[in-house]
Design a protein around this motif. Structure first.
Motif, PDB file in Angstrom:
ATOM      1  N   GLY A 509       0.819  -1.213   0.000  1.00 49.55           N
ATOM      2  CA  GLY A 509       0.000   0.000   0.000  1.00 49.55           C
ATOM      3  C   GLY A 509       0.852   1.262   0.000  1.00 49.55           C
ATOM      4  N   LEU A 510       0.364   2.282   0.652  1.00 51.93           N
ATOM      5  CA  LEU A 510       1.021   3.598   0.609  1.00 51.93           C
ATOM      6  C   LEU A 510       1.149   4.229   1.983  1.00 51.93           C
ATOM      7  CD1 LEU A 510      -0.558   5.748  -2.259  1.00 51.93           C
ATOM      8  CD2 LEU A 510       1.793   4.899  -2.096  1.00 51.93           C
ATOM      9  N   LEU A 511       2.231   5.000   2.181  1.00 58.88           N
ATOM     10  CA  LEU A 511       2.314   5.918   3.314  1.00 58.88           C
ATOM     11  C   LEU A 511       2.431   7.294   2.675  1.00 58.88           C
ATOM     12  CD1 LEU A 511       5.021   4.249   5.614  1.00 58.88           C
ATOM     13  CD2 LEU A 511       2.537   3.976   5.701  1.00 58.88           C
ATOM     14  N   ASP A 512       1.551   8.222   3.022  1.00 58.81           N
ATOM     15  CA  ASP A 512       1.757   9.546   2.451  1.00 58.81           C
ATOM     16  C   ASP A 512       1.410  10.649   3.439  1.00 58.81           C
ATOM     17  OD1 ASP A 512      -0.868   8.525   1.899  1.00 58.81           O
ATOM     18  OD2 ASP A 512      -1.237  10.318   0.673  1.00 58.81           O
ATOM     19  N   ALA A 513       2.102  11.753   3.240  1.00 57.95           N
ATOM     20  CA  ALA A 513       1.825  12.980   3.987  1.00 57.95           C
ATOM     21  C   ALA A 513       1.847  14.087   2.939  1.00 57.95           C
ATOM     22  CB  ALA A 513       2.890  13.192   5.046  1.00 57.95           C
ATOM     23  N   GLU A 514       1.789  15.336   3.341  1.00 62.43           N
ATOM     24  CA  GLU A 514       1.650  16.425   2.373  1.00 62.43           C
ATOM     25  C   GLU A 514       2.527  16.294   1.120  1.00 62.43           C
ATOM     26  OE1 GLU A 514       1.846  20.609   3.702  1.00 62.43           O
ATOM     27  OE2 GLU A 514       0.265  19.828   5.040  1.00 62.43           O
ATOM     28  N   ALA A 515       3.868  16.349   1.329  1.00 61.27           N
ATOM     29  CA  ALA A 515       4.745  16.286   0.159  1.00 61.27           C
ATOM     30  C   ALA A 515       5.459  14.937   0.080  1.00 61.27           C
ATOM     31  CB  ALA A 515       5.775  17.410   0.226  1.00 61.27           C
ATOM     32  N   THR A 516       4.975  13.988   0.842  1.00 59.71           N
ATOM     33  CA  THR A 516       5.680  12.701   0.939  1.00 59.71           C
ATOM     34  C   THR A 516       4.833  11.576   0.389  1.00 59.71           C
ATOM     35  OG1 THR A 516       6.765  13.478   2.932  1.00 59.71           O
ATOM     36  CG2 THR A 516       6.771  11.098   2.567  1.00 59.71           C
ATOM     37  N   ARG A 517       5.549  10.677  -0.292  1.00 60.77           N
ATOM     38  CA  ARG A 517       4.848   9.511  -0.809  1.00 60.77           C
ATOM     39  C   ARG A 517       5.816   8.341  -0.741  1.00 60.77           C
ATOM     40  NH1 ARG A 517       0.939   7.870  -4.903  1.00 60.77           N
ATOM     41  NH2 ARG A 517       2.037   6.152  -5.876  1.00 60.77           N
ATOM     42  N   ALA A 518       5.392   7.261  -0.059  1.00 60.21           N
ATOM     43  CA  ALA A 518       6.253   6.082   0.069  1.00 60.21           C
ATOM     44  C   ALA A 518       5.429   4.833  -0.180  1.00 60.21           C
ATOM     45  CB  ALA A 518       6.873   6.030   1.463  1.00 60.21           C
ATOM     46  N   ARG A 519       6.055   3.909  -0.940  1.00 58.93           N
ATOM     47  CA  ARG A 519       5.332   2.685  -1.312  1.00 58.93           C
ATOM     48  C   ARG A 519       5.633   1.578  -0.305  1.00 58.93           C
ATOM     49  NH1 ARG A 519       7.584   2.199  -6.160  1.00 58.93           N
ATOM     50  NH2 ARG A 519       8.600   0.269  -5.590  1.00 58.93           N
ATOM     51  N   VAL A 520       4.583   0.968   0.239  1.00 61.97           N
ATOM     52  CA  VAL A 520       4.775  -0.174   1.138  1.00 61.97           C
ATOM     53  C   VAL A 520       4.794  -1.429   0.270  1.00 61.97           C
ATOM     54  CG1 VAL A 520       3.810  -1.491   3.061  1.00 61.97           C
ATOM     55  CG2 VAL A 520       3.564   1.006   2.998  1.00 61.97           C
ATOM     56  N   GLU A 521       5.955  -2.099   0.237  1.00 67.12           N
ATOM     57  CA  GLU A 521       6.080  -3.264  -0.645  1.00 67.12           C
ATOM     58  C   GLU A 521       5.740  -4.564   0.051  1.00 67.12           C
ATOM     59  OE1 GLU A 521       9.982  -2.956  -2.468  1.00 67.12           O
ATOM     60  OE2 GLU A 521       8.898  -2.010  -4.146  1.00 67.12           O
TER      61      GLU A 521
END
Ligand code: SER
Length: 880
Positions: A509-521
């Motif tokens: 899935g995803l972790l995101d905040a305002e300017a942040t985006r990270a993919r949970v693999e």
């Protein structure tokens, strides 16, 4: 009275008193937290608690039971056993102490005719009511009623329904007593036999150990059939009753056939072995018939242990292996009328027991060889003991039982260093502990040490949450932040991501905040209690202590969930269709795809596959609700569920139930009802070891997609065959027949053609001195065809030399044959063909009578063949 008559007598007595006769529950309770059925009351616990209505207010049963607490006593005393039958009558808020006591006394003293002056009563000291009934209603003198503190069931303060009890004890005679000053009816010695236990189930022991009232006052009684038969049949041990006699007799026969010396009663050691084996044979047969298969944990381990223990004891009687699987049918023959499931499953029982005996045999064989060598060494060194480390190595590396090492050593007059062995065992436990600790350390104590137990998994209910980053771990080290391109492990305070466990893959899935985006693999448990996400930062940065929005890839999760619910349905279906032995041994649950391993001997037939699919798909169509409940660990522990699953759980275990037909301990995610599974389709099966099978299946749209792919292949085939889809098989059959006919015609034409060619070649034979020599060129032929042709030519020639050459795929091929009379005169096919091939730019060789060779230059084929006659001449003259 036979034991069969005793069973009938007991049930008949209570049927006359308005009791409903209820079928025995399986030896394996449906509750996965309980190892075995140990008492008649077990199937009625929910009814005693008022959770479900009882089958009737009054019930009687003959219940098959298994207890392993007394294993060491079995066969050594007259009355201990693992498997037994318990006769019982039950009241659910109907009659209570007065009737229960009166009926028990009447049945024992009148209907069964046991002399009252042999009987004693024990009661719970504070149970004045029971004492008054025995005194007043039954008219027993005070000295026959003995208060005993232990008269409370279950003993040991277990949770659940409980209460004071009163027991009827049979006095077998002073001569069997232990002669201790305090020997009395409650004594453990052989004089006193507990006949019947009447429990007044009126309390419920709850978590904190206190007693609450049950909704009703109930009766639960239990009388061991074997002990009763022992008294009624005037036997001195249960093994002499008709329940054991056919089995004991069979074992004795086998022992006699093996070495002729066995006689029951002649050698206490051998007798004990025979008794233990007969007990274990009953237990093993009943367990296997109820679906237990040998394994290294839980119920399967108990079964394995009983089989291997028997196999070991069989040595004392010189029984030829395998023998347990031969005793099982005797148990079935003897008990199959009372327990039809034995007859139904005899084949499966015998197969599994035999396979286990073979496995153990292999272990023994390997270990024995090694041990023999050790014994020789020890003896030739003049020593008297085998080092404990050696015994340990045999045990640790080869699974060779320590007791057996001791036994075999003793046969050679040697001892085993026991202290050393125990020391080595302890050392191994230490190492295992250290290894466990180390694997934790290896994964980065710095990172995970503080992380254990900090994450709350909320993914059963939610797929998106706002969470705080508690830890960021990069290359095993705790870091403060992670930037775009970094690969890190993230530990959150709340996580909706399911971390891989119990066969179910981790969420993405995803972790995101305002300017942040990270993919949970992936999400996994790198160490106990640690819930870690494998994350790739794509944009911005993740900062420790900050909040992120965490969301699971919902579509993927739903697909995994479908597959997991289907896995439970499949387990249920396999056991329904193949039998209760088809127990899960492993699984992998992915998106709309699952793999399932289970115990079974043969490949599934097409009909079985269809039935399994039908059972699952019907349950899907029934929209059965799926529930998950947490069961206190204490309850699971009490019944040994930990050993059963070999995994660690927290304070509570999660029980997943589907409808009223499936209950499993499971931490996985499940659909709210079976309808969500969609279509279920089995797509593959294979064998993965002795007695273990694997199937693969698809759910949801993946199953549909699979069907479409197959359909597509069929459509294409139909198109190519220019046939309707349903005509494809007949069309293929016709084509195959036509092809076979055509091939046959070609072959016959070829051989006719070859015969003509052979004749032509024979006609071109030249004489070299008195030898006939054929050197000829043929049309394009395969090596095999060329050899056959050479055979025919030589045969028609009636001896001589044949060299044939052909052009194939731009190269040249030669074959040469020489008849025996000429090889004897020095003509050598290998050398001849080698020389010929040289001319065509190649080489080769072979035997004197046959050879073949290749060449690279087809234009030189004729030239090469023209050298044959001369070469033969030279060979005959001894020049080549
Ligand atoms: N539950 C009691 C026992 O097992 C009586 O049935 O002894």
């Amino acid at each position: 009275m036979t034991s069969d008559e005793l069973r009938k007598k007991f049930l008949g007595f209570f049927a006359e008193r308005d009791h409903r006769i209820v079928q025995p529950a399986p030896l394996i309770p449906s509750d996965p937290t309980t190892l075995f059925t140990i008492a008649g009351m077990q199937q009625f616990v929910p009814a005693f608690r008022g959770e479900v209505p009882p089958p009737a207010p009054r019930v009687a049963t003959c219940q098959k039971c298994l207890r392993i607490d007394d294993l060491e006593q079995v066969g050594r005393t007259p009355r201990h056993e693992t498997f037994f039958e318990m006769l019982g009558n039950f009241s659910f808020g109907d009659y209570f102490k007065r009737e229960a006591i009166a009926w028990a006394w009447q049945l024992v003293t009148k209907d069964l005719d046991i002399p009252a002056d042999r009987l004693w009563i024990t009661i719970y000291p504070k149970d004045d009511e029971a004492r008054a009934i025995w005194r007043g209603d039954i008219n027993l003198p005070d000295e026959r009623i003995v208060p005993v503190e232990d008269n409370w069931w279950p003993t040991g303060g277990g949770l659940g329904p409980c209460g004071p009890d009163t027991e009827i004890i049979y006095d077998a005679g002073e001569q069997l007593g232990c002669a201790k000053p305090d020997c009395g009816p409650a004594c453990d010695c052989n004089r006193w036999n507990e006949v019947w236990n009447l429990v007044f189930q009126q309390y419920n022991r709850v978590e904190d150990g206190s007693l609450a009232d049950l909704p009703t006052q109930n009766i639960d009684t239990g009388m061991g059939l074997e002990r009763l038969a022992m008294i009624i049949q005037g036997c001195s041990t249960i093994f002499d009753t008709d329940l054991f006699r056919p089995i004991m007799y069979y074992i004795a026969e086998m022992a006699r056939a093996a070495d002729g010396s066995f006689r029951y009663g002649a050698n206490p050691q051998a007798d004990e072995a025979a008794r233990i084996i007969s007990d274990h044979a009953r237990a093993v047969t009943f367990m296997a018939a109820d679906g237990v298969t040998p394994s290294n944990e839980g119920r399967g381990y108990v079964l394995r242990r009983l089989i291997r223990r028997s196999a070991r004891l069989g040595r004392r009687l010189n029984l030829p292996t395998p023998f347990m699987s031969r005793i099982c049918p005797v148990v079935v023959r003897h008990m199959g009328d009372a327990y039809p499931e034995l007859t139904d499953r005899q084949d499966v029982v015998v197969k599994f027991v035999q396979a286990e005996e073979h496995r153990f045999d292999e272990t023994l064989e390997q270990g024995s060889l090694l041990l023999e060598r050790v014994i020789e060494r020890v003896k030739s060194a003049g020593a008297a003991t085998i080092p404990g480390e050696t015994a340990f190595e045999l045990y640790d590396t080869y699974g060779f039982p320590y007791e057996l090492t001791v036994e075999i050593a003793a046969e050679h007059g040697l001892a085993v260093e026991e202290q050393q062995f125990l020391h080595a065992m302890e050392g191994q436990r230490e190492r295992a502990r250290a290894a466990a600790a180390q694997s934790f350390a290896y994964r980065g104590t710095e990172g995970y040490g503080a992380a254990a137990g900090t994450t709350e998994f909320c993914g059963y209910e939610e797929l998106t949450v706002t969470a705080t980053i508690l830890h960021l771990i990069k290359d095993g080290k705790e870091v403060e932040n992670a930037r775009a391109g970094d690969k890190v492990e993230v530990i959150l305070d709340y996580s909706p991501f399911y971390a891989e466990a119990g066969g179910q893959v981790g969420d993405t899935g995803l972790l995101d905040a305002e300017a942040t985006r990270a993919r949970v693999e992936d999400a996994h448990h790198p160490a106990e209690g640690v819930h870690a996400l494998r994350v790739v930062v794509e944009q911005g940065e993740l900062v420790r202590g900050e909040q992120v929005h965490a969301s699971v890839d919902a579509e993927r999760r739903h697909a995994i969930t479908r597959a997991h619910t289907a896995t439970h349905l499949l387990h249920h279906a396999l056991r329904t269709v193949l039998g209760p032995h088809a127990v899960q041994s492993g699984s992998l649950v992915e998106r709309d795809r699952l793999r399932f391993d289970f115990a079974h001997f043969a490949p599934l037939t097409p009909e079985e596959i269809r039935q399994v699919e039908d059972v699952v798909n019907r349950r899907v169509l029934d929209l059965c609700p799926v529930t998950a409940t947490l069961v206190p660990m204490a309850e699971a522990r009490k019944a040994g569920a930990i050993a059963l699953f070999g995994e660690k759980y927290g304070d509570e275990v999660r029980m997943v139930g589907i409808g009223d037909f499936s209950t499993e301990l499971c931490a996985g995610t499940h659909a709210p009802n079976t309808g969500a599974v969609g279509t279920f389709k089995l797509v593959a099966q294979s064998s993965i070891g002795a007695g273990l099978r694997r199937v693969e299946a698809l759910t949801g749209l993946a199953a549909l997609e699979h069907v479409r792919r197959e359909e597509g292949a069929l459509a294409r085939s139909a198109e190519l065959l220019r046939a309707a889809r349903e005509d494809v098989p007949t069309r293929i059959e016709t084509l195959q027949r036509e092809l076979r006919d055509a091939q046959r015609r070609i072959e016959s034409l070829q051989s006719r053609g070859a015969a003509a060619v052979a004749d032509e070649l024979v006609g071109k034979a030249q004489a070299v001195e008195d030898a006939r020599v054929v050197a000829g060129r043929t049309v394009n032929l395969s090596a095999e065809a060329l050899r056959n042709l050479a055979d025919v030519v030589l045969e028609r020639l009636g001896g001589g030399v044949v060299v044939l050459g052909t052009e194939a795929d731009g190269k040249v091929l030669f074959v040469g044959e020489v008849s025996k009379d000429l090889t004897e005169r020095g003509v050598h096919a290998g050398r001849l063909v080698g020389d010929v091939a040289k001319t065509a730019g190649g080489g080769g060789g072979g035997r004197p009578d046959f050879a073949q060779a290749g060449g690279r230059d087809p234009s030189k084929l004729d030239e090469a063949l023209s050298t044959v006659a001369d070469l033969v001449r030279r060979q005959l003259a001894g020049k080549e």
